[in-house]
Enzyme design. Structure first.
Site, mmCIF file in Angstrom:
data_model
loop_
_atom_site.group_PDB
_atom_site.id
_atom_site.type_symbol
_atom_site.label_atom_id
_atom_site.label_comp_id
_atom_site.label_asym_id
_atom_site.label_seq_id
_atom_site.Cartn_x
_atom_site.Cartn_y
_atom_site.Cartn_z
ATOM 1 N N TYR A 188 -15.673 -11.149 0.730
ATOM 2 C CA TYR A 188 -16.313 -9.855 0.479
ATOM 3 C C TYR A 188 -17.595 -10.021 -0.336
ATOM 4 O O TYR A 188 -18.596 -9.326 -0.104
ATOM 5 C CB TYR A 188 -15.348 -8.931 -0.264
ATOM 6 N N ASP A 226 -7.393 -2.248 -6.827
ATOM 7 C CA ASP A 226 -8.038 -2.788 -5.633
ATOM 8 C C ASP A 226 -8.265 -4.274 -5.842
ATOM 9 O O ASP A 226 -8.496 -4.716 -6.978
ATOM 10 C CB ASP A 226 -9.377 -2.083 -5.372
ATOM 11 N N ARG A 276 0.829 -1.201 0.000
ATOM 12 C CA ARG A 276 0.000 0.000 0.000
ATOM 13 C C ARG A 276 0.868 1.259 0.000
ATOM 14 O O ARG A 276 0.519 2.270 0.617
ATOM 15 C CB ARG A 276 -0.967 -0.008 1.192
ATOM 16 N N ARG A 307 -6.703 11.744 -5.349
ATOM 17 C CA ARG A 307 -7.959 11.047 -5.015
ATOM 18 C C ARG A 307 -9.126 12.034 -5.005
ATOM 19 O O ARG A 307 -10.215 11.740 -5.522
ATOM 20 C CB ARG A 307 -7.794 10.373 -3.654
ATOM 21 N N ARG A 326 -3.100 6.600 1.421
ATOM 22 C CA ARG A 326 -3.634 7.788 2.088
ATOM 23 C C ARG A 326 -2.658 8.499 3.018
ATOM 24 O O ARG A 326 -2.951 9.598 3.480
ATOM 25 C CB ARG A 326 -4.896 7.396 2.874
#
Length: 353
Positions: A153, A76, A26, A39, A30
């Site tokens: 998921y 993703d 990652r 973003r 963020r």
């Protein structure tokens, strides 16, 4: 195109290197102000993923700031179920959600077989564009979620603490669970091969929720399908071997079985020492990891000390790629990652010939 820095690929294949290579799970994320700006410009996370130009931009951002030995394509793990019609969306603070989660056996039967270059063409376009923009600076890593992780998921409709719906399917309707996992394994294989064809020079399978299963269930419902994928992957492209990394979080009891899949490297989380992992798998695979991401929230002195401990734990010799034991968290100060990278660069040559 010649690679100016291929130390990561050599380490993954357990070949001699003069220092330990490093990339961070990652690493485009963020914690970086420039990522947050891009973003915001994209308008949504899915817009960011589905724009090859923006995905390329955020993939390259950490390489402009840090001395990293690889780029990993920005995407993703849930792009596959989204393309299958489950409609992925994100709620701030709650993570990924699906508008149409799997609720019945009929839902599994209706899942389409994907032509990945069409339905997920934006990922391949991002890979190709990023590979061109990298211009041989460092290798590009492609990735996918594991079938079991994707299934959790899809069945739960998002993140879960108990995985009760997914586990109920495994135990109550194992044939239906295998039907779903078989579809996902075939798609993941095609998806990773398409990324390789588009320019990915190594690939990683993220089995994020493998540790939620019992040992027996793990082997039947997660490991078996990762083995199937590894066996179906294109292992050479453009005259080079394509290293395959398996990262099965929380599955340290399964290291030997994971090494038996024929992968080239195992990602290891922070709940086991690299010394123990290395003793158990020997020289069959390289090891990647395994600093606790939370250490990056500590002082620079602590970060340097823990980097040293991680390097000492693996010890001398080939086959170590420095990484975190999971993804970097949004609260991390970018300067603290710089400290980690400097420490690996300065301390690791002592462990190499």
């Amino acid at each position: 195109m010649d690679l100016k820095n291929d130390i990561l690929l050599r380490a993954l294949l357990r070949q001699p290197v003069d220092r330990t290579p490093v990339w961070i799970m990652r690493q485009a994320g963020r914690y970086l102000p420039e990522y947050l700006k891009t973003r915001a410009e994209a308008g949504s996370f899915m817009n960011l993923c589905q724009s090859p130009e923006l995905a390329c931009e955020v993939t390259l951002q950490p390489l402009r700031r840090f001395k990293l030995d690889a780029a990993i394509i920005f995407s993703d793990i849930l792009t596959i179920p989204d393309a299958m019609g489950l409609n992925l969306y994100f709620i701030t603070g709650e993570g990924p959600k699906f508008e149409h989660p799997i609720r019945t056996v009929d839902d599994i039967r209706k899942l389409p077989s994907l032509a990945v270059n069409e339905s997920l063409g934006y990922v391949m376009d991002a890979v190709a564009l990023t590979r061109r923009e990298l211009d041989g600076k460092v290798p590009l890593i492609g990735f996918s979620g594991s079938p079991w992780t994707l299934a959790t998921y899809m069945i739960e409709g998002g993140s879960s603490k108990t995985f009760s719906r997914a586990k109920k399917l495994l135990y109550q309707e194992p044939q239906m669970a295998h039907m779903l996992l078989e579809k996902l394994a075939a798609t993941v294989t095609d998806y990773l091969n398409a990324q390789i064809e588009s320019g990915a020079q190594a690939v990683q399978i993220f089995d994020t929720w493998g540790g939620a299963l019992s040992s027996q269930a793990y082997r039947e419902f997660s490991l078996a399908y990762m083995q199937q994928i590894v066996s179906g992957l294109k292992r050479r492209h453009e005259g080079r071997q394509i290293p395959v990394i398996l990262f099965s979080k929380g599955c340290n009891t399964q290291l030997e079985a994971l090494a038996d899949t024929g992968c080239d490297a195992l990602g290891v989380d922070w709940t086991i020492t690299l010394n123990e992992a290395r003793q158990r798998v020997g020289d069959r695979v390289a090891l990647q990891g395994n600093l606790d991401p939370s250490i990056l929230l500590a002082s620079k002195e602590v970060i340097r000390k823990e980097v040293g401990e991680t390097l000492r734990s693996f010890g001398a010799g080939n086959g170590h790629v420095f990484n975190l034991g999971h993804g970097i968290t949004p609260e991390v100060d970018p300067d603290h990652l710089s400290e980690l990278l400097d420490a690996v660069s300065e301390l690791s040559p002592a462990y190499h010939g």
